[in-house]
Design an enzyme around this catalytic site. Structure first.
Site, PDB file in Angstrom:
ATOM      1  N   ARG A  97      76.829  78.992  78.061  1.00 38.65           N
ATOM      2  CA  ARG A  97      75.452  79.414  78.347  1.00 38.65           C
ATOM      3  C   ARG A  97      75.074  78.853  79.714  1.00 38.65           C
ATOM      4  O   ARG A  97      75.152  77.634  79.937  1.00 38.65           O
ATOM      5  CB  ARG A  97      74.506  78.864  77.279  1.00 38.65           C
ATOM      6  CG  ARG A  97      73.062  79.228  77.528  1.00 38.65           C
ATOM      7  CD  ARG A  97      72.210  78.800  76.341  1.00 38.65           C
ATOM      8  NE  ARG A  97      70.872  79.333  76.444  1.00 38.65           N
ATOM      9  CZ  ARG A  97      69.827  78.673  76.924  1.00 38.65           C
ATOM     10  NH1 ARG A  97      69.955  77.430  77.350  1.00 38.65           N
ATOM     11  NH2 ARG A  97      68.641  79.239  76.974  1.00 38.65           N
ATOM     12  N   LEU A 215      59.402  82.653  70.280  1.00 35.02           N
ATOM     13  CA  LEU A 215      58.461  81.523  70.215  1.00 35.02           C
ATOM     14  C   LEU A 215      59.188  80.285  69.687  1.00 35.02           C
ATOM     15  O   LEU A 215      59.248  80.055  68.479  1.00 35.02           O
ATOM     16  CB  LEU A 215      57.277  81.870  69.305  1.00 35.02           C
ATOM     17  CG  LEU A 215      56.553  83.196  69.610  1.00 35.02           C
ATOM     18  CD1 LEU A 215      55.437  83.437  68.612  1.00 35.02           C
ATOM     19  CD2 LEU A 215      56.026  83.203  71.040  1.00 35.02           C
ATOM     20  N   ASN A 217      60.399  76.085  71.243  1.00 40.50           N
ATOM     21  CA  ASN A 217      59.772  75.043  72.043  1.00 40.50           C
ATOM     22  C   ASN A 217      59.465  75.612  73.423  1.00 40.50           C
ATOM     23  O   ASN A 217      58.383  75.450  73.954  1.00 40.50           O
ATOM     24  CB  ASN A 217      60.695  73.825  72.103  1.00 40.50           C
ATOM     25  CG  ASN A 217      59.935  72.592  72.524  1.00 40.50           C
ATOM     26  OD1 ASN A 217      58.719  72.483  72.327  1.00 40.50           O
ATOM     27  ND2 ASN A 217      60.634  71.680  73.149  1.00 40.50           N
ATOM     28  N   ARG A 290      55.114  72.012  63.824  1.00 37.78           N
ATOM     29  CA  ARG A 290      54.794  71.499  62.485  1.00 37.78           C
ATOM     30  C   ARG A 290      53.832  70.313  62.572  1.00 37.78           C
ATOM     31  O   ARG A 290      52.898  70.190  61.779  1.00 37.78           O
ATOM     32  CB  ARG A 290      56.073  71.100  61.754  1.00 37.78           C
ATOM     33  CG  ARG A 290      56.819  72.300  61.226  1.00 37.78           C
ATOM     34  CD  ARG A 290      58.228  71.977  60.853  1.00 37.78           C
ATOM     35  NE  ARG A 290      59.014  71.664  62.034  1.00 37.78           N
ATOM     36  CZ  ARG A 290      60.341  71.661  62.074  1.00 37.78           C
ATOM     37  NH1 ARG A 290      61.022  71.917  60.995  1.00 37.78           N
ATOM     38  NH2 ARG A 290      60.976  71.385  63.184  1.00 37.78           N
ATOM     39  N   VAL A 337      59.219  78.884  65.969  1.00 48.07           N
ATOM     40  CA  VAL A 337      57.851  79.177  65.534  1.00 48.07           C
ATOM     41  C   VAL A 337      57.752  80.618  65.028  1.00 48.07           C
ATOM     42  O   VAL A 337      57.184  80.879  63.959  1.00 48.07           O
ATOM     43  CB  VAL A 337      56.852  78.944  66.699  1.00 48.07           C
ATOM     44  CG1 VAL A 337      55.442  79.324  66.283  1.00 48.07           C
ATOM     45  CG2 VAL A 337      56.919  77.491  67.175  1.00 48.07           C
ATOM     46  N   GLY A 338      58.329  81.544  65.769  1.00 48.54           N
ATOM     47  CA  GLY A 338      58.242  82.958  65.403  1.00 48.54           C
ATOM     48  C   GLY A 338      58.890  83.259  64.060  1.00 48.54           C
ATOM     49  O   GLY A 338      58.409  84.100  63.292  1.00 48.54           O
ATOM     50  N   GLU A 390      71.620  83.026  69.664  1.00 44.70           N
ATOM     51  CA  GLU A 390      72.159  83.113  71.017  1.00 44.70           C
ATOM     52  C   GLU A 390      73.646  82.791  71.049  1.00 44.70           C
ATOM     53  O   GLU A 390      74.400  83.380  71.815  1.00 44.70           O
ATOM     54  CB  GLU A 390      71.396  82.151  71.939  1.00 44.70           C
ATOM     55  CG  GLU A 390      69.986  82.637  72.219  1.00 44.70           C
ATOM     56  CD  GLU A 390      69.113  81.598  72.886  1.00 44.70           C
ATOM     57  OE1 GLU A 390      68.607  80.721  72.160  1.00 44.70           O
ATOM     58  OE2 GLU A 390      68.933  81.658  74.105  1.00 44.70           O
TER      59      GLU A 390
HETATM   60  P1  AMP Z   1      63.267  76.331  68.770  1.00 48.34           P
HETATM   61  O1  AMP Z   1      63.046  75.922  70.210  1.00 48.34           O
HETATM   62  O2  AMP Z   1      63.543  77.790  68.602  1.00 48.34           O
HETATM   63  O3  AMP Z   1      64.239  75.447  68.046  1.00 48.34           O
HETATM   64  O4  AMP Z   1      61.842  76.108  68.024  1.00 48.34           O
HETATM   65  C1  AMP Z   1      61.286  74.830  67.908  1.00 48.34           C
HETATM   66  C2  AMP Z   1      59.860  74.963  67.396  1.00 48.34           C
HETATM   67  O5  AMP Z   1      59.876  75.672  66.149  1.00 48.34           O
HETATM   68  C3  AMP Z   1      59.169  73.635  67.148  1.00 48.34           C
HETATM   69  O6  AMP Z   1      57.839  73.687  67.634  1.00 48.34           O
HETATM   70  C4  AMP Z   1      59.158  73.543  65.640  1.00 48.34           C
HETATM   71  O7  AMP Z   1      58.065  72.814  65.168  1.00 48.34           O
HETATM   72  C5  AMP Z   1      59.031  74.986  65.234  1.00 48.34           C
HETATM   73  N1  AMP Z   1      59.465  75.164  63.854  1.00 48.34           N
HETATM   74  C6  AMP Z   1      60.707  75.021  63.367  1.00 48.34           C
HETATM   75  N2  AMP Z   1      60.708  75.190  62.023  1.00 48.34           N
HETATM   76  C7  AMP Z   1      59.417  75.415  61.662  1.00 48.34           C
HETATM   77  C8  AMP Z   1      58.746  75.649  60.426  1.00 48.34           C
HETATM   78  N3  AMP Z   1      59.418  75.676  59.272  1.00 48.34           N
HETATM   79  N4  AMP Z   1      57.408  75.851  60.461  1.00 48.34           N
HETATM   80  C9  AMP Z   1      56.736  75.819  61.620  1.00 48.34           C
HETATM   81  N5  AMP Z   1      57.299  75.601  62.811  1.00 48.34           N
HETATM   82  C10 AMP Z   1      58.623  75.403  62.848  1.00 48.34           C
END
Ligand code: AMP
Length: 402
Positions: A97, A215, A217, A290, A337-338, A390
């Site tokens: 990547r 959505l 981080n 969260r 988040v999504g 990804e």
């Molecule tokens: P990523 O960058 O795709 O790993 O997403 C990270 C974000 O997803 C962080 O803000 C986490 O708090 C959020 N996230 C992961 N699992 C959950 C969940 N079960 N409920 C709410 N937010 C989550």
């Protein structure tokens, strides 16, 4: 992450090298089965850490990992405990990547010395990521010389953005001299998720207008017409667009000059402020969604405002993209988040019935991890949750060179 008991033959090693970390996954490109995956972090610090998930369990080791070479060597040693050395075990390719492909790289590219050099030179556009990506490729090619190495660029999918979407209204001599344009990021995810969304609905992507909301981080949105992106929210760097865990997203550039003139902040301090101390963290103290929701439940006012700002920006982009597309067939949520947050999905699309967008509350709230439809049966627009992957997309791109 589920791992399988299948052999490593035909699998692709996917590497995501950061400045002090390496994420890795050994994955079968056809089935998506992960033979092993893990993370090395705190490279160069006294207390490095390796987490290794494989067929029969998880191992964790703590100790000094002086540099990326030592980190990758540790990954390969651990993978060899699963069987024979990777090169003998029939691993098909290594997929890397790479964050920024600049104006040079528009598609997955077989890595040679020149590619490594050019990726390193593009560090000017991605100072936090490209140096580590180049080192990761260099070290991996030395350790696994007989396997094709393929660079997959986070910017590539968006290279074909129409000029009206890709161009900043900036004095053009300066922009051209410094390759300043809107590049977009998370391209591998937007491409993968938009293709999966079409397949999930049993529709030809060529006939679809899609809005994809990645959505995590980091967060970005895209407008995709017939499989081709026509706009995306990130720009020269991943700072533009949506509100993110620690990044402002869109902000008046006048703020930068103001902070310099009035607060005496220098460019590196402002960079740190906008990229790492802002967004949800800057507004509420926490960047994890969260944690933000827990604070809101406790009645924390700042956390509530942070959530409202996040959703407000998201709706603004969705609206802009639906308009740019001249109507939308699918709105797709993905990333941490999504995929997981019921509230954000509900609030992002609330009150849009007159635009034919109706989220079904029960479908939205139903627990689930897989690909799913959350729109109501009478919604003109399909609203989907499609988990991103990804690593699998990179593995598939790399396997084409095997
Ligand atoms: P990523 O960058 O795709 O790993 O997403 C990270 C974000 O997803 C962080 O803000 C986490 O708090 C959020 N996230 C992961 N699992 C959950 C969940 N079960 N409920 C709410 N937010 C989550």
């Amino acid at each position: 992450m589920s791992t399988s008991t299948s052999s490593t033959a035909g699998a692709v090693l996917v590497l995501n090298s950061g400045s002090s970390s390496i994420k890795f996954q050994l994955i079968h490109p056809e089935t998506g089965e992960a033979v092993a995956h893990g993370l090395i972090e705190r490279i160069g610090e006294p207390e490095g850490r390796i987490i290794f998930h494989h067929t029969t369990g998880t191992e964790e080791r703590v100790g000094e990992i002086p540099d990326h070479r030592a980190g990758l060597r540790a990954v390969l040693d651990m993978l060899e405990t699963l069987g024979r050395p990777l090169q003998e075990a029939g691993v098909a390719a290594v997929g890397h990547r790479v964050v920024h492909g600049g104006t040079v790289f528009h598609e997955p590219t077989l890595v040679d010395d020149d590619v490594v050099k050019t990726v390193a030179e593009l560090s000017i556009l991605a100072p936090l990521h490209n140096p580590a990506n180049a080192i990761g490729m260099e070290v991996a090619r030395e350790e696994l010389p007989d396997i094709p190495h393929v660079a997959v660029f986070d910017t590539a999918f968006f290279y074909s953005l129409p000029p009206a979407a890709a161009t900043y209204a900036l004095e053009r001599t300066i922009a051209r001299e410094h390759d300043i344009r809107r590049y977009g990021f998370h391209g591998t995810s937007h491409e993968f998720v938009s293709q999966r969304a079409a397949a999930f609905a049993g529709r030809d992507q060529a006939d679809l207008n899609q809005v994809v909301l990645h959505l995590g981080n980091g967060a970005s949105a895209s407008a995709i017409e017939g499989g081709r992106p026509i706009d995306t929210s990130m720009g020269l760097t991943p700072l533009e667009g949506l509100v993110m865990g620690t990044r402002t997203g869109d902000i008046d550039p006048g703020v930068v000059m103001h902070l310099n003139r009035v607060a005496g902040m220098k460019v590196d301090a402002i960079d740190d402020l906008l990229n790492r101390r802002s967004g949800l963290r800057g507004l509420s103290g926490v960047n994890d969604f969260r944690a933000l929701l827990s604070l809101i439940e406790e009645g924390d006012e700042d956390a509530k405002i942070a959530y409202d700002v996040y959703v407000h920006r998201l709706r603004k982009y969705i609206g802009a993209y639906v308009f740019e597309l001249g109507g939308v067939d699918q709105i797709v949520f993905t990333a941490g988040v999504g995929e997981n947050n019921v509230d954000v999905r509900r609030d992002a699309l609330a009150g849009l019935e007159r635009l034919g967008i109706v989220v079904d509350p029960e479908r939205n709230a139903a627990p689930g991890k897989g690909e799913r439809r959350i729109s109501a049966d009478d919604s003109d627009v399909e609203v989907l949750v499609i988990p991103t992957n990804e690593e699998l997309a990179i593995a598939r791109a790399a396997a084409k060179f095997a």
